[in-house]
Design a protein around this motif. Structure first.
Motif, PDB file in Angstrom:
ATOM      1  N   LEU A  46       0.839  -1.188   0.000  1.00 27.16           N
ATOM      2  CA  LEU A  46       0.000   0.000   0.000  1.00 27.16           C
ATOM      3  C   LEU A  46       0.881   1.248   0.000  1.00 27.16           C
ATOM      4  O   LEU A  46       1.774   1.391   0.826  1.00 27.16           O
ATOM      5  N   ASP A  47       0.616   2.142  -0.956  1.00 27.88           N
ATOM      6  CA  ASP A  47       1.424   3.349  -1.030  1.00 27.88           C
ATOM      7  C   ASP A  47       0.962   4.361   0.019  1.00 27.88           C
ATOM      8  O   ASP A  47      -0.005   4.149   0.752  1.00 27.88           O
ATOM      9  N   LYS A  48       1.646   5.491   0.072  1.00 28.53           N
ATOM     10  CA  LYS A  48       1.358   6.476   1.111  1.00 28.53           C
ATOM     11  C   LYS A  48      -0.025   7.099   0.935  1.00 28.53           C
ATOM     12  O   LYS A  48      -0.686   7.440   1.912  1.00 28.53           O
ATOM     13  N   ILE A  49      -0.474   7.250  -0.313  1.00 26.49           N
ATOM     14  CA  ILE A  49      -1.787   7.857  -0.556  1.00 26.49           C
ATOM     15  C   ILE A  49      -2.893   6.966   0.027  1.00 26.49           C
ATOM     16  O   ILE A  49      -3.805   7.441   0.711  1.00 26.49           O
ATOM     17  N   VAL A  50      -2.788   5.672  -0.239  1.00 24.38           N
ATOM     18  CA  VAL A  50      -3.789   4.746   0.283  1.00 24.38           C
ATOM     19  C   VAL A  50      -3.722   4.684   1.798  1.00 24.38           C
ATOM     20  O   VAL A  50      -4.754   4.645   2.480  1.00 24.38           O
ATOM     21  N   ALA A  51      -2.523   4.690   2.348  1.00 21.89           N
ATOM     22  CA  ALA A  51      -2.386   4.664   3.805  1.00 21.89           C
ATOM     23  C   ALA A  51      -3.041   5.888   4.437  1.00 21.89           C
ATOM     24  O   ALA A  51      -3.677   5.795   5.496  1.00 21.89           O
ATOM     25  N   GLY A  52      -2.919   7.048   3.782  1.00 19.29           N
ATOM     26  CA  GLY A  52      -3.580   8.246   4.280  1.00 19.29           C
ATOM     27  C   GLY A  52      -5.095   8.139   4.212  1.00 19.29           C
ATOM     28  O   GLY A  52      -5.807   8.585   5.124  1.00 19.29           O
ATOM     29  N   GLN A  53      -5.599   7.549   3.124  1.00 17.91           N
ATOM     30  CA  GLN A  53      -7.044   7.360   3.001  1.00 17.91           C
ATOM     31  C   GLN A  53      -7.574   6.404   4.060  1.00 17.91           C
ATOM     32  O   GLN A  53      -8.673   6.611   4.598  1.00 17.91           O
ATOM     33  N   LEU A  54      -6.811   5.359   4.360  1.00 19.37           N
ATOM     34  CA  LEU A  54      -7.228   4.428   5.412  1.00 19.37           C
ATOM     35  C   LEU A  54      -7.335   5.141   6.750  1.00 19.37           C
ATOM     36  O   LEU A  54      -8.258   4.879   7.535  1.00 19.37           O
ATOM     37  N   ARG A  55      -6.400   6.042   7.008  1.00 19.69           N
ATOM     38  CA  ARG A  55      -6.443   6.780   8.270  1.00 19.69           C
ATOM     39  C   ARG A  55      -7.626   7.749   8.304  1.00 19.69           C
ATOM     40  O   ARG A  55      -8.300   7.889   9.328  1.00 19.69           O
ATOM     41  N   GLU A  56      -7.894   8.414   7.177  1.00 24.37           N
ATOM     42  CA  GLU A  56      -9.015   9.354   7.136  1.00 24.37           C
ATOM     43  C   GLU A  56     -10.352   8.641   7.293  1.00 24.37           C
ATOM     44  O   GLU A  56     -11.253   9.128   7.985  1.00 24.37           O
ATOM     45  N   ARG A  57     -10.506   7.499   6.640  1.00 24.17           N
ATOM     46  CA  ARG A  57     -11.775   6.775   6.690  1.00 24.17           C
ATOM     47  C   ARG A  57     -11.876   5.836   7.878  1.00 24.17           C
ATOM     48  O   ARG A  57     -12.888   5.144   8.039  1.00 24.17           O
ATOM     49  N   ASN A  58     -10.818   5.784   8.695  1.00 26.57           N
ATOM     50  CA  ASN A  58     -10.808   4.937   9.889  1.00 26.57           C
ATOM     51  C   ASN A  58     -11.024   3.469   9.526  1.00 26.57           C
ATOM     52  O   ASN A  58     -11.823   2.763  10.154  1.00 26.57           O
ATOM     53  N   ILE A  59     -10.325   3.010   8.489  1.00 32.05           N
ATOM     54  CA  ILE A  59     -10.413   1.623   8.020  1.00 32.05           C
ATOM     55  C   ILE A  59      -9.130   0.897   8.419  1.00 32.05           C
ATOM     56  O   ILE A  59      -8.035   1.379   8.124  1.00 32.05           O
ATOM     57  N   PRO A  60      -9.204  -0.235   9.080  1.00 35.03           N
ATOM     58  CA  PRO A  60      -7.991  -0.996   9.413  1.00 35.03           C
ATOM     59  C   PRO A  60      -7.249  -1.446   8.156  1.00 35.03           C
ATOM     60  O   PRO A  60      -7.871  -1.728   7.125  1.00 35.03           O
ATOM     61  N   ARG A  61      -5.956  -1.509   8.249  1.00 35.09           N
ATOM     62  CA  ARG A  61      -5.145  -1.929   7.107  1.00 35.09           C
ATOM     63  C   ARG A  61      -5.494  -3.351   6.677  1.00 35.09           C
ATOM     64  O   ARG A  61      -5.492  -3.671   5.485  1.00 35.09           O
ATOM     65  N   SER A  62      -5.844  -4.214   7.639  1.00 35.70           N
ATOM     66  CA  SER A  62      -6.156  -5.601   7.317  1.00 35.70           C
ATOM     67  C   SER A  62      -7.477  -5.732   6.556  1.00 35.70           C
ATOM     68  O   SER A  62      -7.743  -6.782   5.971  1.00 35.70           O
TER      69      SER A  62
END
Length: 471
Positions: free
Chosen positions: A351-367
């Motif tokens: 997962l690139d940094k953009i997706v990691a940021g979106q996961l944090r914004e949407r409060n979605i676990p990486r798994s």
């Protein structure tokens, strides 16, 4: 004669007079137009009050206001029911009241992998750790008879009671099925589409294996050697990890693994769970039921659908899109390139940094990323296994210390068994279906607007069918 003629003429005039109004009425009805003809015979009261000519203008305005208010209430209630239909909690799992015996589900697949970050420099070999394996009162030191090699993100792992790779994957579309799974035994007397055994007697052979009772012969016991090996460089305490999963899931990554330490006894008590869906759900789409059946299998690389297999395929496609190649533990088609040593990639940073940021914004676990990216819904018939682990260390006897035997020379043991002789299956149901929505829609139409299916048939009849017949 004159009297008779007069009588005949009078009768003919009467017939002519009686027939004239009928013809006139027919002509009048035709000349009135479709709207007046419809209003005269319609069962839609509000339209008759608003568009008819029997009421004054003030009364027509009153009925028009009533129609607008009722239409607004009708629209509001329809929106509420539609949101109820789209509610994610609309699909729920309920525990069945009747318990089923444990032999009605397969014994779980058990996979052993090197721990994450292990310092094993070469692929893990079976003879490096497996001293003895026991199943159904048969113990053997030839572990390859019960354990098969599979390629995962941890490297080479070994699995017990898994379904053959030729059945899990679509072998015609892939070039590396043999590299991914060395399991070759096909299923016998199991119907994973319906979640049932084909047979009901214990005397018939079946695969994946099943536990028929709670006796010790249906426990999987693996004795693990703790001796150092030449391939274990800079490893003071090498350790394996074990986890249980469904036999139809490919174990591409460990899920909630249990570590097996040196000189320890690890026991996994397994609680099986079979998830079924109510039969009427097969007539609805996957978004409505919240599950995907084997008939609806949308996967390109897997012949058997499961949520885990869907996530693996999604992971593979995403990695191919970002890196232009796939890793050796991923299913590979003829059009995919295998990442080699010269390829610039980082296996654990998909997962690139953009997706990691979106996961944090949407409060979605990486798994949960790949599950949501590809909408990997659970299977409508799903086999689930939950394991409770307990372990204790083997005490070193004083005489062994005096004879210079270290703890490294002691063996560890893994035991996997069912916790109970029964389980309660889960049944997937839908609180509010599409049929319920249409039923409420029709009821609201009749309640607020006085409309039924007959009303729509009348519109079609007076607007299209009757004019065509009259012409």
């Amino acid at each position: 004669m004159e009297t008779v003629d007069k009588i005949i003429l009078q009768r003919s005039d009467q017939k002519t007079t009686k027939g004239t109004p009928a013809r006139a009425a027919t002509v009048t009805n035709h000349d009135d137009g479709i709207l007046k003809d419809y209003l005269r015979n319609s069962t839609f009261p509000i339209v008759r009050y608003v568009l008819g000519s029997d009421l004054r203008v003030t009364l027509k305005v009153f009925w028009l206001a009533v129609a607008v208010c009722l239409a607004g209430l009708f629209g509001f209630t329809v929106v509420v029911n539609y949101e109820r239909l789209q509610d994610p909690s609309n699909v729920y799992l309920a525990e069945a009241e009747k318990a089923l015996p444990m032999w009605s589900v397969p014994f779980p697949a058990v996979t052993l992998c090197p721990r994450k970050g292990s310092c094993i420099s070469e692929p893990l070999q079976l003879d490096q750790f497996c001293e003895q394996i026991c199943w159904q009162d048969v113990c053997t030191n030839e572990c390859e008879t019960l354990l098969d090699a599979v390629r995962t993100e941890r490297g080479i792992c070994y699995t017990f009671n898994a379904v053959a790779g030729e059945q899990i994957f679509k072998s015609n579309n892939l070039v590396n099925v043999k590299d991914l799974s060395n399991v070759s035994r096909p299923t016998e007397n199991w119907d994973f589409l319906r979640g049932l055994q084909v047979i009901t007697t214990v005397l018939v052979k079946q695969y994946p294996r099943a536990a028929q009772d709670m006796s010790g012969r249906y426990r999987l016991k693996i004795t693990i050697s703790n001796e150092q090996n030449e391939t274990l460089s800079d490893c003071a305490t090498p350790k394996l990890e074990a986890f249980v999963h469904s036999p139809i899931d490919f174990p591409y990554k460990p899920v909630q693994p249990t570590g097996i330490s040196l000189s320890s006894v690890v026991q996994l008590r397994v609680f099986p769970q079979l998830v079924r869906s109510q039969r009427y759900l097969r007539y609805f789409t996957a978004p409505t039921t919240g599950c995907i059946s084997q008939v609806q299998n949308p996967l390109k690389h897997f012949a058997i659908y499961s949520q885990s297999n869907c996530e693996m395929e999604c992971h593979t496609e995403y990695f191919l899109e970002k890196r232009g190649c796939v890793l050796d533990h991923m299913p590979r088609s003829h059009a995919m390139n295998l990442c080699n040593a010269s390829t610039n990639y980082r296996p654990y940073d998909v997962l690139d940094k953009i997706v990691a940021g979106q996961l944090r914004e949407r409060n979605i676990p990486r798994s949960q990323f790949f599950r949501r990216l590809c909408n990997c819904l659970p299977a409508c018939v799903d086999f689930r296994y939950r394991a409770e682990a307990s372990s204790y260390m083997v005490a070193v006897e004083p005489w062994s210390m005096e004879s210079n035997q270290s703890a490294d020379g002691l063996s560890s043991q893994l035991t996997v068994e069912f916790a109970q002789d029964h389980y309660y299956p889960l049944v997937r149901s839908v609180r509010y279906t599409v049929l319920d929505f249409f039923g409420n829609f029709g009821g609201l139409l009749a309640l607020f607007l006085g409309v039924s299916i007959v009303t729509f048939v009348e519109v079609f009849f007076f607007c299209f069918l009757k004019p065509a017949v009259v012409r």
